[in-house]
Scaffold this motif. Structure first.
Motif, PDB file in Angstrom:
ATOM      1  N   LYS A 125       0.830  -1.204   0.000  1.00  0.00           N
ATOM      2  CA  LYS A 125       0.000   0.000   0.000  1.00  0.00           C
ATOM      3  C   LYS A 125       0.863   1.251   0.000  1.00  0.00           C
ATOM      4  N   TYR A 126       2.057   1.144   0.536  1.00  0.00           N
ATOM      5  CA  TYR A 126       2.931   2.311   0.679  1.00  0.00           C
ATOM      6  C   TYR A 126       3.962   2.373  -0.448  1.00  0.00           C
ATOM      7  N   SER A 127       4.586   1.281  -0.751  1.00  0.00           N
ATOM      8  CA  SER A 127       5.554   1.216  -1.850  1.00  0.00           C
ATOM      9  C   SER A 127       5.928  -0.243  -2.058  1.00  0.00           C
ATOM     10  N   TYR A 128       6.551  -0.522  -3.209  1.00  0.00           N
ATOM     11  CA  TYR A 128       6.971  -1.886  -3.458  1.00  0.00           C
ATOM     12  C   TYR A 128       8.448  -1.925  -3.818  1.00  0.00           C
ATOM     13  N   SER A 129       9.117  -2.944  -3.314  1.00  0.00           N
ATOM     14  CA  SER A 129      10.500  -3.255  -3.666  1.00  0.00           C
ATOM     15  C   SER A 129      10.694  -4.744  -3.445  1.00  0.00           C
ATOM     16  N   ASN A 130      11.572  -5.354  -4.232  1.00  0.00           N
ATOM     17  CA  ASN A 130      11.867  -6.774  -4.041  1.00  0.00           C
ATOM     18  C   ASN A 130      12.452  -7.065  -2.667  1.00  0.00           C
ATOM     19  N   VAL A 131      12.919  -6.017  -2.006  1.00  0.00           N
ATOM     20  CA  VAL A 131      13.461  -6.162  -0.652  1.00  0.00           C
ATOM     21  C   VAL A 131      12.388  -6.688   0.303  1.00  0.00           C
ATOM     22  N   LEU A 132      11.128  -6.453  -0.017  1.00  0.00           N
ATOM     23  CA  LEU A 132      10.038  -6.923   0.840  1.00  0.00           C
ATOM     24  C   LEU A 132      10.068  -8.442   0.994  1.00  0.00           C
ATOM     25  N   PHE A 133      10.489  -9.149  -0.033  1.00  0.00           N
ATOM     26  CA  PHE A 133      10.579 -10.607   0.058  1.00  0.00           C
ATOM     27  C   PHE A 133      11.624 -11.015   1.091  1.00  0.00           C
ATOM     28  N   VAL A 134      12.751 -10.311   1.089  1.00  0.00           N
ATOM     29  CA  VAL A 134      13.798 -10.594   2.073  1.00  0.00           C
ATOM     30  C   VAL A 134      13.291 -10.274   3.473  1.00  0.00           C
ATOM     31  N   LYS A 135      12.614  -9.151   3.594  1.00  0.00           N
ATOM     32  CA  LYS A 135      12.097  -8.729   4.899  1.00  0.00           C
ATOM     33  C   LYS A 135      11.109  -9.737   5.470  1.00  0.00           C
ATOM     34  N   LEU A 136      10.286 -10.318   4.622  1.00  0.00           N
ATOM     35  CA  LEU A 136       9.213 -11.194   5.091  1.00  0.00           C
ATOM     36  C   LEU A 136       9.607 -12.675   5.155  1.00  0.00           C
ATOM     37  N   THR A 137      10.573 -13.073   4.324  1.00  0.00           N
ATOM     38  CA  THR A 137      10.919 -14.498   4.275  1.00  0.00           C
ATOM     39  C   THR A 137      12.381 -14.791   4.612  1.00  0.00           C
ATOM     40  N   GLY A 138      13.219 -13.768   4.565  1.00  0.00           N
ATOM     41  CA  GLY A 138      14.645 -13.990   4.785  1.00  0.00           C
ATOM     42  C   GLY A 138      15.374 -14.435   3.529  1.00  0.00           C
TER      43      GLY A 138
END
Length: 212
Positions: free
Chosen positions: A184-197
């Motif tokens: 909702k705020y922004s998207y980056s592939n980093v989100l996958f690392v943040k959520l799954t490691g």
């Protein structure tokens, strides 16, 4: 309950309503293509009332899947769908969905199942949700979708992305709901690392290997 107890309970109830208002949503479906073959087919095989019920069920499923409290949802007082003649399948802007009667007329297969699947997809778009994943998890995936494990890139969209996100969610229950909330705020592939490691490329490679 005594009148004195009621005296104390009612103000508390009213306060809770004020602090947590119930935002009802109206669902309106209009068939402007009744004189076309596709519009007539929509009326005969699906119908306005059933479609309005489907839009409501789709909304409730989306809120549940994404674990959205009422204050977290994108709210519209009304969601409108209009069946009309135009090239393509649908066109959705904000809370207004246009559904092509031409597509209904030319669709090969069970058009009722296809329309329901598309409605789940488009209702998710109204709420800024991950639409193809919603269609998949609701059980209305298109029979024309590619098989699990297909695709060259995870973000090709449609079935490829939906199946990949399903795989990620199986590894980390609640992943898609969290991803959807953060997007909702922004998207980056980093989100996958943040959520799954793990990076999205690592996840994609293990996903592809899983179906080899």
């Amino acid at each position: 309950m005594s009148s004195m107890q009621l005296f104390y309970v009612l103000p508390f109830f009213l306060l809770m309503v004020i602090l947590n208002p119930i935002h009802a949503v109206d669902y309106l479906v209009i068939n402007n293509a009744t004189v076309t073959l596709g519009g007539a087919q929509f009326g005969n095989e699906i119908g306005v009332q059933y479609t309005e019920q489907t839009l409501q069920l789709a909304s409730e499923f989306i809120w549940q899947t994404f674990k959205q409290a009422e204050y977290e949802r994108k709210y519209y007082p009304e969601i409108t769908m209009v069946v009309t003649s135009f090239p393509g399948i649908t066109s959705t802007q904000e809370n207004y969905i246009r559904f092509s009667s031409d597509y209904i007329q030319n669709y090969v297969g069970d058009v009722r199942i296809e329309v329901i699947g598309v409605l789940y997809h488009e209702t998710a778009r109204v709420g800024n949700g991950i639409a193809d994943y919603i269609r998949l998890k609701a059980g209305w995936a298109s029979p024309h979708w590619v098989q699990r494990g297909s695709g060259l890139k995870w973000d090709e969209g449609f079935a490829v992305t939906a199946y990949f996100l399903e795989y990620c969610n199986a590894l980390n229950d609640g992943f898609v709901a969290e991803l959807n909330a953060l997007m909702k705020y922004s998207y980056s592939n980093v989100l996958f690392v943040k959520l799954t490691g793990k990076s999205v490329d690592e996840l994609w490679n293990t996903y592809k290997a899983h179906y080899e």
